[in-house]
Each structure stands twice: as structure tokens, then as C-alpha cells.
Design an enzyme around this catalytic site. Structure first.
Site: not given
Ligand code: NAD
Ligand code: TYD
Length: 353
Positions: A135, A163, A258
Site C-alpha cells: 500500500e 508504513k 472485491n
């Protein structure tokens, strides 16, 4: 020999500790703060195993980490500890800054002090492996090539930004101080012990409970999915043979929208645990408001780790998702335990409208 693992009571960390101890005689010191996402039940099969030393603690607690490093003299540190859920980072980014940035910084400082004091061979052999995410690269256009290790960092959520910051710190500790680091950037994991706030376990849990299966927006967002055991084997391989200072993208060569993932989970549940009504679990699908700033597509080019280290995922999506659904059907007690208390508050906050 010993390794120190952080966040080893969470989803990926606990799978890693279990797999490590199944295949190696090396001890594991496991430091975990036991936030809502950490669950010692994941490790219950290790009860009485002296090779697993669990310590409840925070990676930002410099004194504790320094003491554990001095006491156990690990040959490597594997850092899983993080706040990991994008939606929670949107509701409350502070914990993400504290653990993912400040925590990683303090951990690096403690590790640097320990590593500096090691004798020659120990210093050379030592590794700090930082577990990160795809990501950090941001969102891909539909026709763009998959992320390689040279893609620019363009994080879009407070989670991915925190992150990314931690990845930069890890890189800087190698560049500036020579700390022997390795970084892995992995795609979406799925498998046993996945906390049911994330898409796949949430859908299995809600389906069985007769609740709505919430699809954000149109459900056409794309993720690359990797079975968690394959992620664990990639980390072991990078730890064993990765080039110091290098980063490795880890993925399943498995891009899925998804909505297709949710439909597949419903089909498997229809087969393995049919609804009493005789209709499909897919009838529980509900379209809900999209996630703010929702990244449309992630895709991983895992060519480097294959070329340089000979790693490829073993599981196909068909086999991995079947195992996953079977695991949840067989472990409803685990699900019941982790979905009490704080979990309920989160679901009300996130899906109330
Ligand atoms: P998780 O949320 O299931 O587990 C995180 C663990 O870290 C929990 O056990 C929690 O108690 C612990 N923890 C949190 N803050 C801590 C602190 N300050 N000190 C010590 N322990 C702390 O997360 P996960 O899905 O297992 O992810 C593990 C790592 O892998 C994270 O760094 C995450 O960014 C990364 N990652 C996850 C995925 C995924 O799909 N889940 C994909 C790529 C990368
Ligand atoms: P998630 O499992 O939260 O992982 P990440 O955001 O790190 O990729 O979500 C995976 C995808 O599923 C993501 O595009 C958001 C979507 N999603 C839903 O459509 N409904 C949900 O209830 C959840 C939790 C996620």
C-alpha cells in the site's frame, strides 16, 4: 540460536511463529502489545513449548526491548508489530503514528545499540527484517504495470503513510549506520487467524451470522491476494538469503476485484455450509458507502524475489480460499472469542450508517 519477533500474536505474526517453530529448532522471543488485534489463542498450540517465549510489551518501550535483546541475544529481529487496518486509520490515525512510526524508530534504536555491541561474526550475520505492505506505492490505474521495488512511494491513507515512514526509517538506518536490514512489501494476506475486521474474514463471519456483507462503493477495487503461509515462507527465505539493504515485493500473482472475492466466498459457503433457506449467501451482499480515499488497485510484481531467491507462492487462490473458509467453519469458537467486546464497538462505529 534465537530470533526476536514483534507482533507475533497478530494474524501474520502468529502464522509465522507457528510455521517457524514447526520447521526449526531455533527459539522465538515474541513481543506483542496485545492490542485488540493480538490474540494469544492463536498460539495456544505452543503451550508448554519452551522454544516460544512470549512477552507482553510495546516496541516503543526502549528499555524493555534493550533488556530482551541483551538477555536473549537474537541473531535476527522480524518486525510485524503495527496498527494494520486502513479503516481504523481513517477514524483514528494517532495510534498508527505512535506504533508504526515512533514504535519502529524506537525499535530500530534499540536494535542498533545491540547490534553495535556484537562481536564481528555476530554483527555480520545479524538481520533486521521489516514487514511492510504494497500500500506504500499508492493506487494503480487499471492498465498500469504491477508494482516493482523501484516504484515511487505514494501512500494515500494514514495507515500506508505510517508504513511508508517506517520503511524510510529502516532504509535510513542501513544507509546511515550500516544496520543490516531487509524489507518486504507484501500484498493482501488471507488465511487462518485473520481478524474479522478485514474483508475476507468479515464476510465469512457476517455470512454465517445472517448479517449484511458490506461492499464499499461498486466493489470493483482490485487487490492482489496471498495466502498467509506463502507470505511466511517468503519472509523466511528473505531472512535466509536476502541481500542486505534490499527490498522485496511479495505477492500471489492473483489480482481480484472485491466483489468477485466476496462472491467466491459465498459460493464456497453455499457448498460447505448451505443456508437453511436454500438460497445463496450472496443474497446478503449490500452496497455501502465507499471508503474515503479508497485505493482502486494494487498489484505486485513478485519477479525479483523469484529471480533472486527462488521464491514463488505455493497456493492458488482457489485452494487457499477453500482452506480459509474451511478453517473458519472449523474454528467458530476462535471467531466467537475475538468478536466479543471491543470488536462489537468497532462494527457499530464503522457500519452504523
Ligand atoms: P495485525 O493487526 O493482525 O497484528 C498486529 C500485531 O501487532 C497484533 O498482535 C498487535 O497486538 C501487535 N502490536 C500492535 N502494536 C504494537 C506495539 N506497539 N508493540 C508491540 N506489538 C504491537 O496485523 P497483520 O495483518 O498480522 O500484519 C502484520 C504486519 O504485516 C504489519 O506490519 C502489516 O503492516 C504488514 N502487512 C499486513 C498485510 C495484511 O494483509 N494483513 C499485508 C502486507 C503487510
Ligand atoms: P481490507 O481487508 O480492509 O484490506 P486493505 O484495505 O488493506 O486492502 O479491504 C480489502 C478491500 O475490501 C478494500 O478494497 C476495501 C474492501 N472492503 C469492503 O468492500 N467492505 C468491507 O467491509 C471491508 C472491511 C473492506
Amino acid at each position: 540460536m534465537t530470533i526476536l519477533v514483534t507482533g507475533g500474536a497478530g494474524f501474520i505474526g502468529s502464522n509465522f511463529v507457528l510455521d517457524w517453530l514447526a520447521g526449526s529448532g531455533e527459539w522465538v522471543v515474541n513481543v506483542d502489545k496485545l492490542t485488540y488485534a493480538g490474540n494469544l489463542q492463536n498460539l495456544s498450540s505452543l503451550a508448554g513449548d519452551e522454544r516460544h517465549v512470549f512477552v507482553r510489551g510495546d516496541i516503543a518501550d526502549s528499555d524493555l526491548i534493550a533488556r530482551l535483546l541483551a538477555e536473549h541475544q537474537p541473531r535476527a529481529v522480524v518486525n510485524f508489530a503495527a496498527e494494520s487496518h486502513v479503516d481504523r486509520s481513517i477514524h483514528g490515525p494517532e495510534d498508527f503514528i505512535q506504533t508504526n512510526i515512533v514504535g519502529t524508530f524506537r525499535l530500530l534504536e534499540a536494535v542498533r545499540a545491540y547490534w553495535s555491541g556484537l562481536a564481528n561474526h555476530g554483527r555480520e550475520a545479524f538481520r533486521f527484517l521489516h514487514v511492510s505492505t504494497d500500500e506504500v506505492y499508492g493506487s494503480l490505474a487499471a492498465d498500469a504495470p504491477a508494482f516493482t521495488e523501484s516504484n515511487r512511494y505514494k501512500p494515500n491513507s494514514p495507515y500506508s503513510a505510517s508504513k511508508a515512514a517506517s520503511d524510510h526509517l529502516v532504509r535510513a538506518y542501513h544507509h546511515t549506520y550500516g544496520l543490516p536490514v531487509l524489507t518486504t512489501n507484501c500484498s493482501n494476506n488471507y488465511g487462518p487467524f485473520h481478524f474479522p475486521e478485514k474483508l475476507i474474514p468479515l464476510v465469512i463471519h457476517n455470512a454465517l451470522a445472517g448479517k449484511a456483507l458490506p461492499i464499499y462503493g461498486d466493489g470493483q477495487q482490485i487487490r492482489d491476494w496471498l495466502y498467509v503461509k506463502d507470505h511466511c515462507s517468503a519472509i523466511r527465505r528473505v531472512l535466509e538469503a536476502g541481500a542486505v539493504g534490499a527490498t522485496y515485493n511479495v505477492g500471489g500473482w492473483n489480482e481480484q476485484a472485491n466483489l468477485d472475492v466476496v462472491r467466491l466466498v459465498c459460493e464456497l459457503l453455499d457448498e460447505l455450509n448451505p443456508r437453511h433457506e436454500g438460497t445463496s449467501y450472496a443474497s446478503q451482499i449490500v452496497y455501502v458507502a465507499d471508503r474515503p480515499g479508497h485505493d482502486h488497485r494494487y498489484a505486485i510484481d513478485a519477479g525479483k524475489i523469484e529471480r533472486e531467491l527462488g521464491w514463488r507462492p505455493q497456493e492458488t487462490f482457489a485452494s487457499g480460499i477453500r482452506k480459509t473458509v474451511q478453517w473458519y467453519l472449523g474454528n467458530q469458537e476462535w471467531v466467537a472469542n475475538v468478536t466479543s467486546g471491543a470488536y462489537r464497538d468497532w462494527i457499530v462505529q464503522q457500519y452504523a450508517s
